[in-house]
Design a protein around this motif. Sequence first.
Motif, PDB file in Angstrom:
ATOM      1  N   CYS A  37      53.982 -16.336  42.443  1.00 56.33           N
ATOM      2  CA  CYS A  37      52.609 -16.043  42.016  1.00 56.33           C
ATOM      3  C   CYS A  37      51.867 -15.251  43.091  1.00 56.33           C
ATOM      4  CB  CYS A  37      51.876 -17.342  41.695  1.00 56.33           C
ATOM      5  SG  CYS A  37      50.201 -17.109  41.103  1.00 56.33           S
ATOM      6  N   TRP A  38      52.065 -15.635  44.350  1.00 58.19           N
ATOM      7  CA  TRP A  38      51.447 -14.909  45.466  1.00 58.19           C
ATOM      8  C   TRP A  38      51.941 -13.458  45.494  1.00 58.19           C
ATOM      9  CZ3 TRP A  38      47.792 -14.052  48.716  1.00 58.19           C
ATOM     10  CH2 TRP A  38      48.013 -13.299  49.848  1.00 58.19           C
ATOM     11  N   GLN A  39      53.243 -13.253  45.290  1.00 54.45           N
ATOM     12  CA  GLN A  39      53.812 -11.909  45.305  1.00 54.45           C
ATOM     13  C   GLN A  39      53.257 -11.057  44.166  1.00 54.45           C
ATOM     14  OE1 GLN A  39      57.921 -12.977  45.047  1.00 54.45           O
ATOM     15  NE2 GLN A  39      58.180 -13.140  47.263  1.00 54.45           N
ATOM     16  N   HIS A  40      53.140 -11.643  42.988  1.00 57.38           N
ATOM     17  CA  HIS A  40      52.587 -10.902  41.853  1.00 57.38           C
ATOM     18  C   HIS A  40      51.111 -10.583  42.086  1.00 57.38           C
ATOM     19  CE1 HIS A  40      56.091 -11.052  39.280  1.00 57.38           C
ATOM     20  NE2 HIS A  40      56.218 -12.334  39.536  1.00 57.38           N
ATOM     21  N   LEU A  45      46.873  -6.634  43.442  1.00 57.70           N
ATOM     22  CA  LEU A  45      45.816  -6.203  44.357  1.00 57.70           C
ATOM     23  C   LEU A  45      46.109  -4.805  44.890  1.00 57.70           C
ATOM     24  CD1 LEU A  45      43.271  -6.823  46.032  1.00 57.70           C
ATOM     25  CD2 LEU A  45      44.785  -7.777  47.771  1.00 57.70           C
ATOM     26  N   ILE A  46      47.340  -4.571  45.331  1.00 57.82           N
ATOM     27  CA  ILE A  46      47.711  -3.251  45.844  1.00 57.82           C
ATOM     28  C   ILE A  46      47.588  -2.199  44.747  1.00 57.82           C
ATOM     29  CG2 ILE A  46      49.642  -1.887  46.740  1.00 57.82           C
ATOM     30  CD1 ILE A  46      50.496  -4.424  48.285  1.00 57.82           C
ATOM     31  N   CYS A  48      45.542  -2.258  42.105  1.00 51.14           N
ATOM     32  CA  CYS A  48      44.110  -1.999  41.876  1.00 51.14           C
ATOM     33  C   CYS A  48      43.515  -1.147  42.988  1.00 51.14           C
ATOM     34  CB  CYS A  48      43.349  -3.313  41.743  1.00 51.14           C
ATOM     35  SG  CYS A  48      43.732  -4.215  40.233  1.00 51.14           S
ATOM     36  N   LEU A  49      43.900  -1.438  44.234  1.00 48.48           N
ATOM     37  CA  LEU A  49      43.400  -0.636  45.355  1.00 48.48           C
ATOM     38  C   LEU A  49      43.892   0.807  45.278  1.00 48.48           C
ATOM     39  CD1 LEU A  49      43.727  -3.171  48.317  1.00 48.48           C
ATOM     40  CD2 LEU A  49      41.633  -2.413  47.175  1.00 48.48           C
ATOM     41  N   LEU A  50      45.146   0.994  44.903  1.00 47.61           N
ATOM     42  CA  LEU A  50      45.671   2.360  44.758  1.00 47.61           C
ATOM     43  C   LEU A  50      44.920   3.133  43.672  1.00 47.61           C
ATOM     44  CD1 LEU A  50      49.551   1.972  45.015  1.00 47.61           C
ATOM     45  CD2 LEU A  50      48.102   3.377  46.459  1.00 47.61           C
ATOM     46  N   VAL A  51      44.716   2.505  42.530  1.00 46.47           N
ATOM     47  CA  VAL A  51      44.042   3.187  41.422  1.00 46.47           C
ATOM     48  C   VAL A  51      42.572   3.452  41.772  1.00 46.47           C
ATOM     49  CG1 VAL A  51      43.292   2.951  39.015  1.00 46.47           C
ATOM     50  CG2 VAL A  51      45.619   2.320  39.675  1.00 46.47           C
TER      51      VAL A  51
END
Length: 107
Positions: A37-40, A45-46, A48-51
């Motif tokens: 769950c942490w990995q997903h 998060l990454i 969303c930050l990229l987009v």
Amino acid sequence: KMPPEHIFKENVLLVREAPEPNEVFWEQVAVNAKKRCWQHSLSWLITCLLVFGSVLACKAIQVAAGPIAAALWITLTNLMIPTVLRKLCVDVEHHVSLNNQQTSLFL
């Protein structure tokens, strides 16, 4: 109302077909649900930050250099972001089976 074949001793059963043995990533089966769950969550998060960062960069490029430069930026990010996200999904997330990995890539 639940069909009677889905109920066992007052518990609702959810049964899915098991993956083929050659599709199971046996070395990743032992990864617990909390870590998965942490990995997903990290991947989301990454992503969303990229987009979001790409949208902000596109707007800044449009203001600074015009719409043609912004269009080039959009083309570049459309080529690069899927590759980055695929690498992120394969290297960061642990999936139990090939089907789970493909579902994650699809989403």
